[in-house]
Scaffold this active site. Sequence first.
Site, PDB file in Angstrom:
ATOM      1  N   SER A  20       0.859  -1.193   0.000  1.00 25.66           N
ATOM      2  CA  SER A  20       0.000   0.000   0.000  1.00 25.66           C
ATOM      3  C   SER A  20       0.888   1.234   0.000  1.00 25.66           C
ATOM      4  CB  SER A  20      -0.877   0.022   1.255  1.00 25.66           C
ATOM      5  OG  SER A  20      -1.570   1.247   1.348  1.00 25.66           O
ATOM      6  N   TYR A  69      -1.574  -0.543  10.345  1.00 21.54           N
ATOM      7  CA  TYR A  69      -1.759  -1.075   8.986  1.00 21.54           C
ATOM      8  C   TYR A  69      -0.601  -0.611   8.088  1.00 21.54           C
ATOM      9  CZ  TYR A  69      -3.741  -1.223   4.236  1.00 21.54           C
ATOM     10  OH  TYR A  69      -3.941  -1.410   2.900  1.00 21.54           O
TER      11      TYR A  69
HETATM   12  P1  NAP Z   1     -11.348  -6.081   0.625  1.00 14.79           P
HETATM   13  O1  NAP Z   1     -12.262  -5.633  -0.441  1.00 14.79           O
HETATM   14  O2  NAP Z   1     -11.697  -5.848   2.063  1.00 14.79           O
HETATM   15  O3  NAP Z   1     -11.044  -7.643   0.388  1.00 14.79           O
HETATM   16  C1  NAP Z   1     -10.166  -8.297   1.265  1.00 14.79           C
HETATM   17  C2  NAP Z   1     -10.005  -9.732   0.830  1.00 14.79           C
HETATM   18  O4  NAP Z   1      -9.050 -10.365   1.697  1.00 14.79           O
HETATM   19  C3  NAP Z   1     -11.286 -10.540   0.943  1.00 14.79           C
HETATM   20  O5  NAP Z   1     -11.287 -11.507  -0.084  1.00 14.79           O
HETATM   21  C4  NAP Z   1     -11.128 -11.210   2.312  1.00 14.79           C
HETATM   22  O6  NAP Z   1     -11.859 -12.418   2.438  1.00 14.79           O
HETATM   23  C5  NAP Z   1      -9.647 -11.487   2.323  1.00 14.79           C
HETATM   24  N1  NAP Z   1      -9.064 -11.634   3.653  1.00 14.79           N
HETATM   25  C6  NAP Z   1      -9.014 -10.736   4.651  1.00 14.79           C
HETATM   26  N2  NAP Z   1      -8.372 -11.250   5.709  1.00 14.79           N
HETATM   27  C7  NAP Z   1      -8.006 -12.499   5.364  1.00 14.79           C
HETATM   28  C8  NAP Z   1      -7.321 -13.542   6.019  1.00 14.79           C
HETATM   29  N3  NAP Z   1      -6.862 -13.407   7.282  1.00 14.79           N
HETATM   30  N4  NAP Z   1      -7.121 -14.705   5.359  1.00 14.79           N
HETATM   31  C9  NAP Z   1      -7.571 -14.871   4.109  1.00 14.79           C
HETATM   32  N5  NAP Z   1      -8.228 -13.920   3.428  1.00 14.79           N
HETATM   33  C10 NAP Z   1      -8.444 -12.757   4.057  1.00 14.79           C
HETATM   34  O7  NAP Z   1      -9.911  -5.417   0.467  1.00 14.79           O
HETATM   35  P2  NAP Z   1      -9.155  -4.763  -0.804  1.00 14.79           P
HETATM   36  O8  NAP Z   1      -9.328  -3.309  -0.704  1.00 14.79           O
HETATM   37  O9  NAP Z   1      -9.466  -5.486  -2.027  1.00 14.79           O
HETATM   38  O10 NAP Z   1      -7.656  -5.059  -0.362  1.00 14.79           O
HETATM   39  C11 NAP Z   1      -6.852  -6.067  -0.949  1.00 14.79           C
HETATM   40  C12 NAP Z   1      -5.411  -5.751  -0.623  1.00 14.79           C
HETATM   41  O11 NAP Z   1      -5.100  -4.464  -1.142  1.00 14.79           O
HETATM   42  C13 NAP Z   1      -5.120  -5.699   0.877  1.00 14.79           C
HETATM   43  O12 NAP Z   1      -3.860  -6.241   1.126  1.00 14.79           O
HETATM   44  C14 NAP Z   1      -5.118  -4.202   1.154  1.00 14.79           C
HETATM   45  O13 NAP Z   1      -4.351  -3.881   2.280  1.00 14.79           O
HETATM   46  C15 NAP Z   1      -4.520  -3.672  -0.130  1.00 14.79           C
HETATM   47  N6  NAP Z   1      -4.788  -2.254  -0.380  1.00 14.79           N
HETATM   48  C16 NAP Z   1      -6.058  -1.799  -0.541  1.00 14.79           C
HETATM   49  C17 NAP Z   1      -6.264  -0.448  -0.773  1.00 14.79           C
HETATM   50  C18 NAP Z   1      -7.631   0.150  -0.956  1.00 14.79           C
HETATM   51  O14 NAP Z   1      -7.764   1.389  -0.937  1.00 14.79           O
HETATM   52  N7  NAP Z   1      -8.674  -0.641  -1.155  1.00 14.79           N
HETATM   53  C19 NAP Z   1      -5.179   0.439  -0.814  1.00 14.79           C
HETATM   54  C20 NAP Z   1      -3.901  -0.074  -0.629  1.00 14.79           C
HETATM   55  C21 NAP Z   1      -3.711  -1.419  -0.420  1.00 14.79           C
HETATM   56  P3  NAP Z   1     -13.311 -12.445   3.204  1.00 14.79           P
HETATM   57  O15 NAP Z   1     -14.230 -11.603   2.389  1.00 14.79           O
HETATM   58  O16 NAP Z   1     -13.705 -13.874   3.231  1.00 14.79           O
HETATM   59  O17 NAP Z   1     -13.045 -11.858   4.560  1.00 14.79           O
END
Ligand code: NAP
Length: 248
Positions: A143, A157
């Site tokens: 991130s 985080y």
């Molecule tokens: P999201 O929509 O909340 O999706 C998170 C995913 O991770 C879901 O499939 C969830 O499964 C799974 N997950 C969470 N905890 C887990 C665990 N302990 N074991 C296995 N699976 C787990 O999040 P996102 O925004 O797509 O984020 C994906 C990645 O991008 C993350 O690493 C996040 O930190 C990074 N990121 C996101 C952003 C942003 O603005 N969105 C920015 C920078 C980085 P369930 O639904 O079954 O819980």
Amino acid sequence: MTPVLLITGGSRGIGAATARLAAQVGYAVGLSYRQDAGAAADVVQGIEAAGGRALAVQADVGVEADVERLFSAVQDTLGPLSGLVNNAGTLERQGRVDELDAARLTRIMTTNVIGSFLCAGAAVRRMSTRYGGAGGVIVNVSSRAAVLGSGGEYVDYAASKGAVDTLTVGLAREVAAEGIRVCGVRPGVIETDIHALGGEPGRVARVAPGIPLGRGGTAEEVAQAIVWLLSPAASYVTGTLLDVSGGR
Ligand code: NAP
């Protein structure tokens, strides 16, 4: 042979977008989720309806036995692994460092840091030429928070993503001679459900005016960067952290 990609947290958000795009360009996709079986099944169904192959496996990335079971299930069903997207990640309610307790810090670090290390290790044991594998690519989803620090929101985080960046650089050097490239993407503010976990589902709209490109990003835009890093087009790219953040 069809290349096999494992995406942790592939049921929603950036992981789901990456699963769909990777399937479109020819990967068989294994995806893990923690609890939302319905969302994972939807992604699998969409890929299969378009003629691709996919498998969803419930597995918490912070639990070592789950990680081993996940990698074995994907290889047994889809074939030898050629790529890992270390995407599963989480955050908790916005707050200050002086409000954080050890239980929360442990939860964040367990999923974001320990989970990434465990999955990276499991992938290396299957892809590295040192273990008789054919090589492959690991893309870690970090991130921009790793650089910006997320003060007043979730420094825990941000720090966990700093560790993911260090994993990327260190592991890339460790396994470069074993046929494995390791890269990272650092998304900025992306339209997914993750912001609701921080207690502010509308965070993207609040932050957008301060982003040089003037908007939040989409999960599909991050997926494009991940799939490029996975591809042979990025064959000379390793240890690299690619910001996908609209200039933020
Ligand atoms: P999201 O929509 O909340 O999706 C998170 C995913 O991770 C879901 O499939 C969830 O499964 C799974 N997950 C969470 N905890 C887990 C665990 N302990 N074991 C296995 N699976 C787990 O999040 P996102 O925004 O797509 O984020 C994906 C990645 O991008 C993350 O690493 C996040 O930190 C990074 N990121 C996101 C952003 C942003 O603005 N969105 C920015 C920078 C980085 P369930 O639904 O079954 O819980």
